[in-house]
Design a protein around this motif. Structure first.
Motif, mmCIF file in Angstrom:
data_model
loop_
_atom_site.group_PDB
_atom_site.id
_atom_site.type_symbol
_atom_site.label_atom_id
_atom_site.label_comp_id
_atom_site.label_asym_id
_atom_site.label_seq_id
_atom_site.Cartn_x
_atom_site.Cartn_y
_atom_site.Cartn_z
ATOM 1 N N LEU A 1 139.232 26.526 9.808
ATOM 2 C CA LEU A 1 140.142 26.390 10.937
ATOM 3 C C LEU A 1 140.776 25.013 10.907
ATOM 4 O O LEU A 1 140.302 24.124 10.200
ATOM 5 C CB LEU A 1 139.435 26.643 12.270
ATOM 6 N N ASP A 2 141.840 24.837 11.672
ATOM 7 C CA ASP A 2 142.487 23.531 11.721
ATOM 8 C C ASP A 2 141.985 22.749 12.941
ATOM 9 O O ASP A 2 141.166 23.234 13.714
ATOM 10 C CB ASP A 2 144.020 23.662 11.723
ATOM 11 N N ARG A 3 142.508 21.550 13.106
ATOM 12 C CA ARG A 3 142.040 20.654 14.175
ATOM 13 C C ARG A 3 142.274 21.249 15.566
ATOM 14 O O ARG A 3 141.410 21.174 16.430
ATOM 15 C CB ARG A 3 142.738 19.302 14.031
ATOM 16 N N PHE B 1 126.865 18.880 13.429
ATOM 17 C CA PHE B 1 127.892 18.295 12.558
ATOM 18 C C PHE B 1 127.283 18.059 11.195
ATOM 19 O O PHE B 1 126.321 17.313 11.048
ATOM 20 C CB PHE B 1 128.409 16.992 13.170
ATOM 21 N N ASP B 2 127.863 18.710 10.183
ATOM 22 C CA ASP B 2 127.322 18.647 8.819
ATOM 23 C C ASP B 2 128.467 18.432 7.819
ATOM 24 O O ASP B 2 128.923 19.368 7.182
ATOM 25 C CB ASP B 2 126.581 19.950 8.508
ATOM 26 N N ARG C 1 137.200 11.197 13.223
ATOM 27 C CA ARG C 1 138.095 11.892 14.161
ATOM 28 C C ARG C 1 137.462 13.180 14.686
ATOM 29 O O ARG C 1 137.643 13.538 15.849
ATOM 30 C CB ARG C 1 139.429 12.199 13.494
ATOM 31 N N THR C 2 136.733 13.864 13.840
ATOM 32 C CA THR C 2 136.071 15.105 14.268
ATOM 33 C C THR C 2 134.960 14.805 15.258
ATOM 34 O O THR C 2 134.811 15.507 16.264
ATOM 35 C CB THR C 2 135.526 15.864 13.042
ATOM 36 N N ILE C 3 134.192 13.766 15.015
ATOM 37 C CA ILE C 3 133.137 13.378 15.964
ATOM 38 C C ILE C 3 133.753 12.997 17.304
ATOM 39 O O ILE C 3 133.255 13.390 18.371
ATOM 40 C CB ILE C 3 132.286 12.226 15.393
ATOM 41 N N LYS D 1 133.129 14.788 20.907
ATOM 42 C CA LYS D 1 132.712 13.994 22.070
ATOM 43 C C LYS D 1 133.665 14.172 23.241
ATOM 44 O O LYS D 1 133.252 14.388 24.378
ATOM 45 C CB LYS D 1 132.628 12.522 21.688
ATOM 46 N N ASP D 2 134.970 14.104 22.959
ATOM 47 C CA ASP D 2 135.974 14.199 24.013
ATOM 48 C C ASP D 2 136.097 15.601 24.604
ATOM 49 O O ASP D 2 136.644 15.766 25.686
ATOM 50 C CB ASP D 2 137.337 13.746 23.499
#
Length: 143
Positions: free
Chosen positions: A80-82, A103-104, A116-118, A122-123
Motif C-alpha cells: 500500500l502507499d502512504r 513495525f518491522d 516518517r512511517t513511525i 504516532k500521529d
C-alpha cells in the motif's frame, strides 16, 4: 529688551534646529512602498489526513513492513502507499479495542522512510505500538 526665549528674540537669527519633516515624509513613503512591493508570505504546512476507510482488514495484531528494494510499505504483507497506510491506521485507531501495530522494517530500508512511517503511526493515534524483529540484529553489521 525682549526676553531671551521669546519669539521676538529669534527674529533675524539662523534657525538652529534641524527640520525633520521631509525625513519623516520620505520614511513613510518608503515604508508604504515596502509594504506594497513585498509579497504576502503564504505558509503551507502539509499535514497528512485520512481521506477514506482502510482497504485491508484490520487484525488484532498488524504488521507494518518496509522493504529494502524500493522502500515500499506493507500492511500484513499487502502493499500500500502512504495515504492508504494513513487510512488503515486511522481506522485502527478509531476502534474501541485498538489493535496492536508492529513495525518491522527491512534492515536495508531507508532511515527517512522508516522515521516518517513511525511518525505517521504516532500521529494517527495508535496506542499499542511495538518494534519487532530487532533481535535479529544483535550483532552489529551481521546483516
Amino acid at each position: 529688551m525682549p526676553y531671551p526665549h521669546s519669539p521676538r528674540s529669534r527674529v533675524g537669527q539662523p534657525m538652529s534646529e534641524m527640520n525633520i519633516t521631509p525625513l519623516i515624509d520620505v520614511m513613510l513613503v518608503l515604508l508604504i512602498m515596502f509594504i506594497i512591493v513585498i509579497p504576502i508570505a503564504t505558509h503551507a504546512l502539509a499535514i497528512p489526513l485520512p481521506n477514506g476507510k482502510g482497504i485491508f482488514r484490520t487484525e488484532a495484531i498488524n504488521t507494518v513492513h518496509i522493504d529494502a528494494r524500493r522502500d515500499r510499505l506493507f500492511w500484513n504483507g499487502q502493499s500500500l502507499d502512504r495515504q492508504q497506510l494513513l487510512n488503515q491506521l486511522a481506522g485502527a485507531a478509531a476502534l474501541t479495542d485498538q489493535p496492536q501495530i508492529r513495525f518491522d522494517p527491512d534492515p536495508r530500508a531507508s532511515y527517512d522512510r522508516s522515521a516518517r512511517t513511525i511518525a505517521l503511526i504516532k500521529d494517527s493515534g495508535i496506542e499499542k505500538f511495538a518494534f519487532v524483529g530487532n533481535e535479529r540484529y544483535r550483532a552489529f553489521g551481521a546483516h
